[in-house]
Structure formats: structure tokens, C-alpha cells
Design a protein around this motif. Structure first.
Motif, mmCIF file in Angstrom:
data_model
loop_
_atom_site.group_PDB
_atom_site.id
_atom_site.type_symbol
_atom_site.label_atom_id
_atom_site.label_comp_id
_atom_site.label_asym_id
_atom_site.label_seq_id
_atom_site.Cartn_x
_atom_site.Cartn_y
_atom_site.Cartn_z
ATOM 1 N N SER A 56 0.826 -1.213 0.000
ATOM 2 C CA SER A 56 0.000 0.000 0.000
ATOM 3 C C SER A 56 0.856 1.257 0.000
ATOM 4 C CB SER A 56 -0.921 0.002 1.228
ATOM 5 O OG SER A 56 -1.841 -1.056 1.186
ATOM 6 N N TYR A 57 1.820 1.320 0.922
ATOM 7 C CA TYR A 57 2.626 2.537 1.026
ATOM 8 C C TYR A 57 3.702 2.603 -0.048
ATOM 9 C CZ TYR A 57 0.102 3.521 5.243
ATOM 10 O OH TYR A 57 -0.916 3.796 6.133
ATOM 11 N N LEU A 58 4.041 1.461 -0.631
ATOM 12 C CA LEU A 58 4.919 1.487 -1.811
ATOM 13 C C LEU A 58 4.212 2.184 -2.965
ATOM 14 C CD1 LEU A 58 7.445 0.574 -3.416
ATOM 15 C CD2 LEU A 58 6.240 -1.586 -3.845
ATOM 16 N N CYS A 59 2.981 1.785 -3.227
ATOM 17 C CA CYS A 59 2.208 2.429 -4.308
ATOM 18 C C CYS A 59 1.995 3.908 -4.007
ATOM 19 C CB CYS A 59 0.870 1.725 -4.488
ATOM 20 S SG CYS A 59 0.980 0.030 -5.078
ATOM 21 N N PHE A 60 1.610 4.193 -2.777
ATOM 22 C CA PHE A 60 1.402 5.586 -2.380
ATOM 23 C C PHE A 60 2.686 6.397 -2.542
ATOM 24 C CE2 PHE A 60 1.706 8.710 1.149
ATOM 25 C CZ PHE A 60 0.708 9.580 0.739
ATOM 26 N N GLY A 61 3.811 5.811 -2.143
ATOM 27 C CA GLY A 61 5.076 6.538 -2.172
ATOM 28 C C GLY A 61 5.562 6.857 -3.571
ATOM 29 N N VAL A 62 5.486 5.892 -4.484
ATOM 30 C CA VAL A 62 6.067 6.129 -5.814
ATOM 31 C C VAL A 62 5.178 7.015 -6.681
ATOM 32 C CG1 VAL A 62 7.351 3.960 -5.756
ATOM 33 C CG2 VAL A 62 5.080 4.002 -6.798
ATOM 34 N N MET A 63 3.909 7.137 -6.337
ATOM 35 C CA MET A 63 3.042 8.035 -7.092
ATOM 36 C C MET A 63 3.450 9.492 -6.894
ATOM 37 S SD MET A 63 -0.592 6.191 -6.170
ATOM 38 C CE MET A 63 -1.493 7.745 -6.248
ATOM 39 N N GLY A 64 3.922 9.814 -5.694
ATOM 40 C CA GLY A 64 4.205 11.207 -5.354
ATOM 41 C C GLY A 64 5.240 11.880 -6.218
ATOM 42 N N PRO A 65 6.463 11.322 -6.377
ATOM 43 C CA PRO A 65 7.477 11.996 -7.197
ATOM 44 C C PRO A 65 7.017 12.235 -8.628
ATOM 45 C CG PRO A 65 8.490 10.286 -5.876
ATOM 46 C CD PRO A 65 7.008 10.137 -5.689
ATOM 47 N N ALA A 66 6.314 11.278 -9.209
ATOM 48 C CA ALA A 66 5.848 11.446 -10.587
ATOM 49 C C ALA A 66 4.858 12.603 -10.696
ATOM 50 C CB ALA A 66 5.210 10.154 -11.085
ATOM 51 N N LEU A 105 11.733 8.525 -11.499
ATOM 52 C CA LEU A 105 12.043 7.110 -11.286
ATOM 53 C C LEU A 105 13.169 6.929 -10.276
ATOM 54 C CD1 LEU A 105 11.851 5.580 -14.888
ATOM 55 C CD2 LEU A 105 10.208 5.338 -13.019
ATOM 56 N N VAL A 106 14.144 7.825 -10.298
ATOM 57 C CA VAL A 106 15.255 7.737 -9.347
ATOM 58 C C VAL A 106 14.726 7.838 -7.917
ATOM 59 C CG1 VAL A 106 17.308 8.922 -8.462
ATOM 60 C CG2 VAL A 106 17.029 8.551 -10.920
ATOM 61 N N PHE A 107 13.867 8.806 -7.671
ATOM 62 C CA PHE A 107 13.330 8.975 -6.322
ATOM 63 C C PHE A 107 12.343 7.862 -5.981
ATOM 64 C CE2 PHE A 107 15.194 13.108 -6.858
ATOM 65 C CZ PHE A 107 15.599 13.441 -5.574
ATOM 66 N N SER A 108 11.605 7.383 -6.957
ATOM 67 C CA SER A 108 10.716 6.248 -6.710
ATOM 68 C C SER A 108 11.524 5.004 -6.339
ATOM 69 C CB SER A 108 9.853 5.967 -7.945
ATOM 70 O OG SER A 108 8.964 7.035 -8.195
ATOM 71 N N ALA A 139 6.144 -1.137 -9.401
ATOM 72 C CA ALA A 139 6.179 0.196 -8.793
ATOM 73 C C ALA A 139 6.772 1.220 -9.745
ATOM 74 C CB ALA A 139 6.971 0.153 -7.493
ATOM 75 N N LEU A 140 7.857 0.855 -10.427
ATOM 76 C CA LEU A 140 8.510 1.807 -11.326
ATOM 77 C C LEU A 140 7.709 2.003 -12.610
ATOM 78 C CD1 LEU A 140 12.273 0.810 -10.908
ATOM 79 C CD2 LEU A 140 10.997 2.623 -9.764
ATOM 80 N N LEU A 141 7.253 0.915 -13.215
ATOM 81 C CA LEU A 141 6.469 1.035 -14.448
ATOM 82 C C LEU A 141 5.127 1.711 -14.181
ATOM 83 C CD1 LEU A 141 7.126 -2.472 -16.060
ATOM 84 C CD2 LEU A 141 8.081 -0.268 -16.774
ATOM 85 N N GLY A 142 4.577 1.458 -12.989
ATOM 86 C CA GLY A 142 3.266 2.010 -12.671
ATOM 87 C C GLY A 142 3.247 3.503 -12.431
ATOM 88 N N THR A 143 4.420 4.120 -12.341
ATOM 89 C CA THR A 143 4.448 5.579 -12.159
ATOM 90 C C THR A 143 4.078 6.324 -13.441
ATOM 91 O OG1 THR A 143 6.810 5.727 -12.732
ATOM 92 C CG2 THR A 143 6.255 5.382 -10.412
ATOM 93 N N PHE A 144 4.091 5.638 -14.574
ATOM 94 C CA PHE A 144 3.918 6.326 -15.867
ATOM 95 C C PHE A 144 2.608 7.110 -15.966
ATOM 96 C CE2 PHE A 144 2.865 6.334 -20.452
ATOM 97 C CZ PHE A 144 3.911 7.116 -20.889
ATOM 98 N N PRO A 145 1.443 6.505 -15.709
ATOM 99 C CA PRO A 145 0.209 7.304 -15.818
ATOM 100 C C PRO A 145 0.158 8.472 -14.855
ATOM 101 C CG PRO A 145 -0.250 5.149 -14.870
ATOM 102 C CD PRO A 145 1.147 5.106 -15.376
ATOM 103 N N PHE A 146 0.805 8.360 -13.702
ATOM 104 C CA PHE A 146 0.785 9.455 -12.730
ATOM 105 C C PHE A 146 1.724 10.584 -13.164
ATOM 106 C CE2 PHE A 146 -0.203 5.464 -10.622
ATOM 107 C CZ PHE A 146 -1.493 5.750 -10.205
ATOM 108 N N ALA A 147 2.786 10.219 -13.875
ATOM 109 C CA ALA A 147 3.634 11.246 -14.478
ATOM 110 C C ALA A 147 2.850 12.020 -15.537
ATOM 111 C CB ALA A 147 4.876 10.611 -15.092
ATOM 112 N N LEU A 148 2.012 11.317 -16.285
ATOM 113 C CA LEU A 148 1.186 11.991 -17.295
ATOM 114 C C LEU A 148 0.164 12.910 -16.634
ATOM 115 C CD1 LEU A 148 0.528 9.094 -19.846
ATOM 116 C CD2 LEU A 148 2.186 10.957 -20.022
ATOM 117 N N ILE A 149 -0.405 12.467 -15.520
ATOM 118 C CA ILE A 149 -1.334 13.344 -14.783
ATOM 119 C C ILE A 149 -0.602 14.609 -14.347
ATOM 120 C CG2 ILE A 149 -2.719 13.599 -12.694
ATOM 121 C CD1 ILE A 149 -3.328 10.617 -12.829
ATOM 122 N N GLY A 150 0.598 14.434 -13.795
ATOM 123 C CA GLY A 150 1.377 15.593 -13.365
ATOM 124 C C GLY A 150 1.712 16.519 -14.516
ATOM 125 N N LEU A 151 2.072 15.940 -15.664
ATOM 126 C CA LEU A 151 2.389 16.761 -16.833
ATOM 127 C C LEU A 151 1.175 17.562 -17.284
ATOM 128 C CD1 LEU A 151 4.237 17.650 -19.122
ATOM 129 C CD2 LEU A 151 3.720 15.491 -20.305
#
Length: 245
Positions: A56-66, A105-108, A139-151
Motif C-alpha cells: 500500500s505505502y509502496l504504491c502511495f510513495g512512488v506516485m508522489g514523485p511522478a 524514477l530515481v526517487f521512486s 512500482a517503477l512502471l506504474g508511475t507512468f500514468p501518474f507522471a502523465l497526470i502531473g504533466l
């Protein structure tokens, strides 16, 4: 080779810039770690939920930097004119975007590895090697859609508004997706809403690694994230053309 050097330098300096910004990396690194230590280690008397909370907190954590890296940086660069200047320079715009994603990705990666160490050492989480590796890959691949949201948010909001808007998206989405409280324990209305959120599908793929997913349709989660990313691409292209074409 010259183009590759441009991409490498842009990525290096983006990571360097973030490493000199405590306001970014301290919350990004400490929030998921503190939450996991508190709920997954100190308050987990039975020890049965440590692995679930790790996911749970892994998913929560890696979403943030993206989310925050793209939204805040792109909004700031756009408002201050740096994004326009980069467009006029010989550097390809893709180098700018990929550098932002690389630094996320580095911070994730740092967040994931830190949580893994804490889970294994202090919470006695015992997983197979393939499970640790799978969790990290998802965790790393799953950050992609959240990076797009941020963009997209960075292209739509000012540098002052973007961080606040990200928090309004990030925190409620994490809660409604079951990252703080399992979806099965949430009200029925939220359970109905959860499958509409990308964080829900992202987390379900991760929960599947430890056998705790709530849906057997893993490919359904993948297809949702792919379709969601495609829609974000279209929205980003439309917004970018409105701004710069």
C-alpha cells in the motif's frame, strides 16, 4: 551519440536540481516511510498485515514523485518562460520530458528500496526474490500514468496553484483507491467509485504479487492503465497545442 549526450545531461541536471530541493525530496521520501513505520511496524501487533501495508505505502510513495515533479516543475518552467526557451533551443523537447520522468524514477527507486529494507529488517516481511523484483518493477512502471497526470496539471495550472491541485488529486485518490484503508472496508459508494481511479488498478497489480488482490482480472487492470494513459496523451497533446501552436 550527440543526441544521447543531450538526454544524459538533461537527466543528470534534473536529478541534481531535485537533490538540491529539500522541499521536494524530504516529503517524497519521508511520508511513505513514516506511515509504514507507524502502521506497518509499530502498530502491527499481529504482524500479519506488514506485507499488505508495504504494498500500500509502496504504491502511495512512488506516485508522489511522478505527480509533483511534473506538475510543479512544468508549471514553473511554463510560467517563467523556461519551457518556451527550451523549445527555441536545439535541445529536443523529448529530452526535457524524459529527464523529468527519469528523475521521478530515481526517487521512486529510493523510496521502494528504503521501504523494502525497513519491511524486511523491522517488520519481518519475508517474500520470495521474484516477489521483491516484481513489486519493484510494477512500482517503477506504474508511475507512468501518474507522471502523465502531473504533466497535464503542469500545463493547465500556474506554478502556485499546481502543488495544491496535485494534493487535491493525490491524497483523495490514494484514500479512495484503498491505499490507506482496504477497499473492502470502505463504504459501498467508495467501493463502486474505486475502479474508476488509476491508483486502484496500479495497487491491485501490486497486491497480486503477494496474493492479496481483490480482482482476478489482472489484464483488466493493465488494459485500464493503458487506456487511461492514452487518454492522458490525447489531453496533453491538445493542451500543448493550445499553448504553443
Amino acid at each position: 551519440m550527440r543526441n544521447l549526450a543531450v538526454y544524459q545531461k538533461e537527466a543528470f541536471y534534473d536529478v541534481l536540481s531535485l537533490s538540491r530541493t529539500p522541499a521536494f525530496y524530504l516529503p517524497a521520501l519521508l511520508f511513505p516511510l513514516v506511515f509504514y513505520v507507524f502502521f506497518g511496524v509499530l502498530l502491527n501487533y499481529s504482524g500479519n498485515s506488514s506485507s499488505y501495508m508495504l504494498v500500500s505505502y509502496l504504491c502511495f510513495g512512488v506516485m508522489g514523485p511522478a505527480l509533483f515533479n511534473f506538475a510543479s516543475a512544468v508549471a514553473s518552467d511554463r510560467v517563467q518562460g523556461w519551457l518556451t526557451l527550451k523549445q527555441l533551443s536545439p535541445m529536443p523537447l523529448s529530452a526535457y520530458v524524459l529527464a523529468k520522468y527519469f528523475s521521478s524514477l530515481v526517487f521512486s527507486l529510493i523510496i521502494a528500496l528504503t521501504l523494502f529494507v525497513v519491511a524486511a529488517v523491522f517488520a519481518d516481511v519475508q517474500l520470495e526474490v521474484w516477489q521483491w523484483a516484481s513489486l519493484l518493477a510494477i512500482a517503477l512502471l506504474g508511475t507512468f500514468p501518474f507522471a502523465l497526470i502531473g504533466l497535464l496539471l503542469g500545463l493547465c495550472f500556474s506554478d502556485k496553484a499546481a502543488p495544491a491541485v496535485v494534493n487535491l488529486v493525490y491524497l483523495p485518490m490514494a484514500f479512495l483507491s484503498g491505499l490507506w484503508v482496504p477497499v473492502m472496508y470502505l463504504p459501498s459508494g467508495i467501493q463502486f467509485l474505486a475502479p474508476a481511479l488509476p491508483a486502484y488498478h496500479f495497487s491491485q497489480l501490486s497486491y497480486a504479487v503477494i496474493g492479496a488482490q481483490q480482482s482476478a482480472s489482472l489484464w483488466g487492470h493493465v488494459l485500464y492503465l493503458v487506456a487511461f494513459s492514452a487518454l492522458l496523451f490525447a489531453a496533453i497533446a491538445w493542451r500543448y497545442n493550445r499553448l504553443y501552436k
